[in-house]
Write an enzyme that holds these catalytic residues in place. Structure first.
Site, PDB file in Angstrom:
ATOM      1  N   ASP A  97       0.728  -1.066  -0.095  1.00 54.12           N
ATOM      2  CA  ASP A  97       0.136  -0.011  -0.006  1.00 54.12           C
ATOM      3  C   ASP A  97       0.604   1.315   0.049  1.00 54.12           C
ATOM      4  OD1 ASP A  97      -2.748  -1.070  -0.078  1.00 54.12           O
ATOM      5  OD2 ASP A  97      -2.400  -1.460   1.869  1.00 54.12           O
ATOM      6  N   ASP A 156      -6.619  -4.094  -6.191  1.00 51.08           N
ATOM      7  CA  ASP A 156      -6.568  -2.656  -5.483  1.00 51.08           C
ATOM      8  C   ASP A 156      -5.085  -2.342  -5.782  1.00 51.08           C
ATOM      9  OD1 ASP A 156      -8.276  -4.569  -4.188  1.00 51.08           O
ATOM     10  OD2 ASP A 156      -8.307  -3.408  -2.599  1.00 51.08           O
TER      11      ASP A 156
HETATM   12  N1  GLY Z   1      -7.720  -1.404  -0.524  1.00 49.53           N
HETATM   13  C1  GLY Z   1      -8.615  -1.746   0.350  1.00 49.53           C
HETATM   14  C2  GLY Z   1      -9.907  -1.368   0.107  1.00 49.53           C
HETATM   15  O1  GLY Z   1     -10.302  -0.786  -0.980  1.00 49.53           O
HETATM   16  O2  GLY Z   1     -10.759  -1.679   0.896  1.00 49.53           O
END
Ligand code: GLY
Length: 380
Positions: A97, A156
């Site tokens: 992330d 994601d």
């Molecule tokens: N990247 C985590 C979400 O979208 O909840």
């Protein structure tokens, strides 16, 4: 010559910026210190998180967006303070992330200030991110936490590639871009269904690169279309095309857009339910964060296509933006824990953050406002 794109209902969001600024000024006044970052308001309490939380970059990013949109320099002080608190994340190799954390905070700050220290932090963060790349799989590993998934990659994760493309552009070092392209290519091959929707998690065999399983973590079912996952994919392939001009990425972005725009279970206001295949759909919570991400991505995609598609994307994104600016989604100043938008869903299967505000809904909403101005400006 291109045909004119209809003017979107700009009046519906003309006071949105003023409102967002008033709400975030109020929020800033409610925060105890700058060591923790507002993420949501749940069960009557504001949830504040540490820098290592995946959402930590969105609040400072929203402050930078407000600084740029309002042209009011006073936002820069608080934006710089909250951004500075995330510097330690440049050395964090335990998460994928990093793009969210650093590119949304330091990246937005660098865009406005050109501060060389911000640039150095971003490049260090990109170095940390690429340590998670496995050349056999061709992807950056998402999570280290689930024993049953030896090499999980979530849709994601596409979002973190923007930092890598930027890093090559800034440094001249081709490694970052090569890794971003490889990750995007492998994801394109393995994450998508024939209808353009995507799986949430693809788990790979690290030694062979074989895709072992396709599952979900936050969606309604392995075979469902989790709304925010579709949004991340659309946004990801849009910037991948913008930065590389590879036709496969544009084709994928358009395919995802077609899935979303024509979906029979999309409500009229264009704010999706948390999952397109949620059970008891009419009673399912919405996800304003997915709408904000899609909206921002579509305004961007509209600049990369011609005529009919451009018209269609601007029209759709404008309806979404108007919905998000309406009292149905936009909170009164001083309510909603200080967040701009209501009615997002974090992780329904875990009973977490259901029908709440989320800092990333606000971030992409502000970015959509910024992009709307550009897209509408170039409408003919
Ligand atoms: N990247 C985590 C979400 O979208 O909840």
């Amino acid at each position: 010559m291109s045909s004119p794109v209809p003017v979107p209902p700009a009046a519906a969001w003309c006071d949105a910026l003023q409102h967002a600024a008033a709400q975030y000024r109020w929020l800033l006044g409610q925060l105890p210190d700058a060591k923790r970052y507002p993420r949501t308001w749940e069960h009557g309490k504001r949830v504040l998180v540490r820098p290592a939380d995946w959402t930590s970059g969105f609040f400072p990013g929203a402050l930078w967006l407000l600084a740029g949109l309002t042209r009011d320099a006073t936002w820069r002080t608080s934006a710089a303070t909250y951004t500075g608190g995330l510097e330690g994340m440049k050395a964090n190799r335990r998460t994928h992330d990093i793009g969210f954390m650093l590119y949304c905070s330091f990246g937005q700050g660098y865009r406005l200030t050109r501060d060389p220290h911000y640039r150095a932090v971003l490049l260090a963060g990109a170095e940390s991110l690429v340590t998670r790349f496995n050349p056999v799989v061709g992807c950056i590993k998402s999570w280290d936490t689930r024993a049953e998934w030896p090499f999980p990659v979530i849709i994601d994760n596409m979002m973190n590639l923007e930092l890598l493309l930027w890093a090559t552009q800034e440094s001249g070092d081709p490694r970052f871009r090569e890794i971003a392209i490889r990750h995007a290519d492998v994801t394109l091959a393995n994450h998508f269904r024939p209808d353009g929707s995507s799986y949430h998690v693809v788990d790979y065999e690290p030694a062979t690169g074989i895709a072992r399983r396709r599952q979900t973590h936050q969606g309604a079912a392995d075979e469902s279309a989790w709304a925010r996952g579709q949004a991340w994919g659309l946004y990801g392939y849009t910037f991948m095309y913008r930065e590389t001009r590879r036709p496969a990425y544009l084709a994928q972005a358009r395919k995802i857009a077609a899935f979303l725009l024509g979906h029979p279970r999309l409500p009229e206001d264009k704010v999706p339910y948390w999952d397109f295949d949620a059970p008891q759909l009419e009673r399912a919570p919405r996800d304003a964060s997915a709408a904000a991400i899609i909206c921002s991505a579509l305004f961007e995609l509209s600049l990369l296509v011609a005529d009919e598609d451009r018209r269609q994307y601007v029209q759709f994104a404008s309806v979404q933006l108007a919905s998000l600016c309406s009292p149905a989604y936009r909170a009164e100043v001083g309510s909603n824990g200080g967040f701009i938008l209501m009615h997002s869903t974090g992780s329904l299967p875990r009973g977490s953050e259901i029908d709440v505000p989320l800092n990333y809904a606000d971030y992409y909403f502000l970015e959509a406002l910024q992009r709307a101005a550009i897209a509408v400006d170039r409408r003919s």
